[in-house]
Scaffold this motif. Structure first.
Motif, PDB file in Angstrom:
ATOM      1  N   ARG A  89     -11.562 -23.980  54.725  1.00 35.47           N
ATOM      2  CA  ARG A  89     -12.968 -23.754  54.220  1.00 35.47           C
ATOM      3  C   ARG A  89     -13.005 -24.268  52.693  1.00 35.47           C
ATOM      4  N   ILE A  90     -11.677 -23.649  52.049  1.00 35.35           N
ATOM      5  CA  ILE A  90     -11.717 -23.735  50.353  1.00 35.35           C
ATOM      6  C   ILE A  90     -11.516 -25.337  50.388  1.00 35.35           C
ATOM      7  N   CYS A  91     -10.628 -25.851  51.203  1.00 38.29           N
ATOM      8  CA  CYS A  91     -10.195 -27.503  51.044  1.00 38.29           C
ATOM      9  C   CYS A  91     -11.515 -28.332  51.037  1.00 38.29           C
ATOM     10  N   ARG A  92     -12.356 -28.062  51.873  1.00 44.94           N
ATOM     11  CA  ARG A  92     -13.638 -28.468  52.215  1.00 44.94           C
ATOM     12  C   ARG A  92     -14.541 -28.554  51.124  1.00 44.94           C
ATOM     13  N   THR A  93     -14.711 -27.044  50.563  1.00 43.08           N
ATOM     14  CA  THR A  93     -15.777 -26.959  49.573  1.00 43.08           C
ATOM     15  C   THR A  93     -15.304 -27.417  48.049  1.00 43.08           C
ATOM     16  N   THR A  94     -13.949 -27.506  47.953  1.00 42.78           N
ATOM     17  CA  THR A  94     -13.405 -28.026  46.473  1.00 42.78           C
ATOM     18  C   THR A  94     -13.121 -29.405  46.631  1.00 42.78           C
ATOM     19  N   GLY A  95     -13.091 -30.071  47.610  1.00 37.83           N
ATOM     20  CA  GLY A  95     -12.782 -31.406  47.681  1.00 37.83           C
ATOM     21  C   GLY A  95     -11.397 -31.707  47.323  1.00 37.83           C
ATOM     22  N   MET A  96     -10.393 -30.721  47.944  1.00 39.19           N
ATOM     23  CA  MET A  96      -9.053 -30.927  47.572  1.00 39.19           C
ATOM     24  C   MET A  96      -8.410 -32.086  48.410  1.00 39.19           C
ATOM     25  N   PRO A  97      -7.639 -33.007  47.639  1.00 32.77           N
ATOM     26  CA  PRO A  97      -6.900 -33.934  48.482  1.00 32.77           C
ATOM     27  C   PRO A  97      -6.143 -33.723  49.744  1.00 32.77           C
ATOM     28  N   GLU A  98      -6.243 -34.517  50.876  1.00 31.87           N
ATOM     29  CA  GLU A  98      -5.788 -34.215  52.050  1.00 31.87           C
ATOM     30  C   GLU A  98      -4.376 -33.794  51.812  1.00 31.87           C
ATOM     31  N   ALA A  99      -3.505 -34.666  51.096  1.00 34.04           N
ATOM     32  CA  ALA A  99      -1.922 -34.343  51.101  1.00 34.04           C
ATOM     33  C   ALA A  99      -1.771 -32.954  50.325  1.00 34.04           C
ATOM     34  N   ARG A 100      -2.662 -32.571  49.577  1.00 34.33           N
ATOM     35  CA  ARG A 100      -2.428 -31.162  49.044  1.00 34.33           C
ATOM     36  C   ARG A 100      -2.675 -30.291  50.046  1.00 34.33           C
ATOM     37  N   HIS A 101      -3.919 -30.450  50.974  1.00 33.70           N
ATOM     38  CA  HIS A 101      -4.063 -29.610  51.966  1.00 33.70           C
ATOM     39  C   HIS A 101      -3.153 -29.247  53.006  1.00 33.70           C
ATOM     40  N   ASN A 102      -2.723 -30.542  53.514  1.00 29.94           N
ATOM     41  CA  ASN A 102      -1.563 -30.316  54.131  1.00 29.94           C
ATOM     42  C   ASN A 102      -0.251 -29.654  53.658  1.00 29.94           C
ATOM     43  N   TRP A 103      -0.139 -30.080  52.661  1.00 35.67           N
ATOM     44  CA  TRP A 103       1.072 -29.168  51.988  1.00 35.67           C
ATOM     45  C   TRP A 103       0.975 -27.730  51.885  1.00 35.67           C
ATOM     46  N   ALA A 104      -0.316 -27.215  51.497  1.00 30.12           N
ATOM     47  CA  ALA A 104      -0.654 -25.868  51.503  1.00 30.12           C
ATOM     48  C   ALA A 104      -0.543 -25.302  52.856  1.00 30.12           C
ATOM     49  N   ARG A 105      -1.189 -25.901  53.826  1.00 31.90           N
ATOM     50  CA  ARG A 105      -1.232 -25.503  55.323  1.00 31.90           C
ATOM     51  C   ARG A 105       0.397 -25.470  55.734  1.00 31.90           C
ATOM     52  N   GLY A 106       1.231 -26.437  55.427  1.00 32.68           N
ATOM     53  CA  GLY A 106       2.729 -26.369  55.701  1.00 32.68           C
ATOM     54  C   GLY A 106       3.331 -25.143  55.182  1.00 32.68           C
ATOM     55  N   VAL A 107       3.288 -24.803  54.020  1.00 35.67           N
ATOM     56  CA  VAL A 107       3.658 -23.845  53.344  1.00 35.67           C
ATOM     57  C   VAL A 107       3.358 -22.429  54.002  1.00 35.67           C
ATOM     58  N   LEU A 108       2.063 -22.299  54.512  1.00 37.49           N
ATOM     59  CA  LEU A 108       1.463 -21.019  55.202  1.00 37.49           C
ATOM     60  C   LEU A 108       2.088 -20.937  56.546  1.00 37.49           C
TER      61      LEU A 108
END
Length: 166
Positions: A89-108
């Motif tokens: 949800r945060i990634c959709r609302t802030t327009g975070m780049p997909e690579a950064r989103h995938n990285w954060a998801r991988g960390v979690l």
């Protein structure tokens, strides 16, 4: 100390012993407050259904299994799904780049200790659950850059994570 019949929001009734003084109607207020929730049996059923759904999503998406007791794993599956949904949800609302989103998801998702996921839920009340997850893990050192991202997800620090994020 007195026994009260609690009429729960699910329609069931249960007997509860409520302790403490009743000078100003404290026990009646406590009984009324308990009535706003489902009875223990219905709450356990709801938790089991939610845990099964979270386990199904994790299996379907190929997330790593969690380690811990059965009860810890069931609880942590729900918390992990809620946290990943919050990240999405945060990634959709802030327009975070997909690579950064995938990285954060991988960390979690790299955190496979059910105990740690349960511990993440408390954390600092002034932080999001994602920031608590990224900051509280003892098993996985997290750089200051992650803390900065978690504190302000809209901040553009993605280029420091990887070449694809630039």
């Amino acid at each position: 100390m007195a026994w009260y019949t609690i009429e729960h929001s699910c329609g069931h009734a249960s007997e509860r012993q409520i302790y403490g003084t009743n000078v100003h109607g404290e026990r009646e207020r406590k009984a009324a407050g308990l009535g706003r929730f489902n009875c223990p049996d219905c709450a356990a059923t709801d938790r089991a259904v939610t845990s099964d759904a979270a386990t199904g999503v994790a299996d379907e998406l190929g997330w790593p299994g969690l380690l811990g007791s059965q009860r810890q794993v069931e609880w942590a599956q729900r918390l992990r799904l809620e946290t990943i949904d919050e990240l999405d949800r945060i990634c959709r609302t802030t327009g975070m780049p997909e690579a950064r989103h995938n990285w954060a998801r991988g960390v979690l998702l790299a955190q496979t200790s059910a105990e740690q996921w349960i511990g993440f839920r408390g954390g600092n009340p002034n932080r999001s659950r994602i920031e608590n997850c990224l900051n509280l893990t003892d098993l996985m050192p997290v750089p200051d850059l992650v803390r900065a991202w978690a504190a302000d997800p809209a901040r553009d620090i993605a280029d420091a994570f990887c070449d694809e994020c630039r």
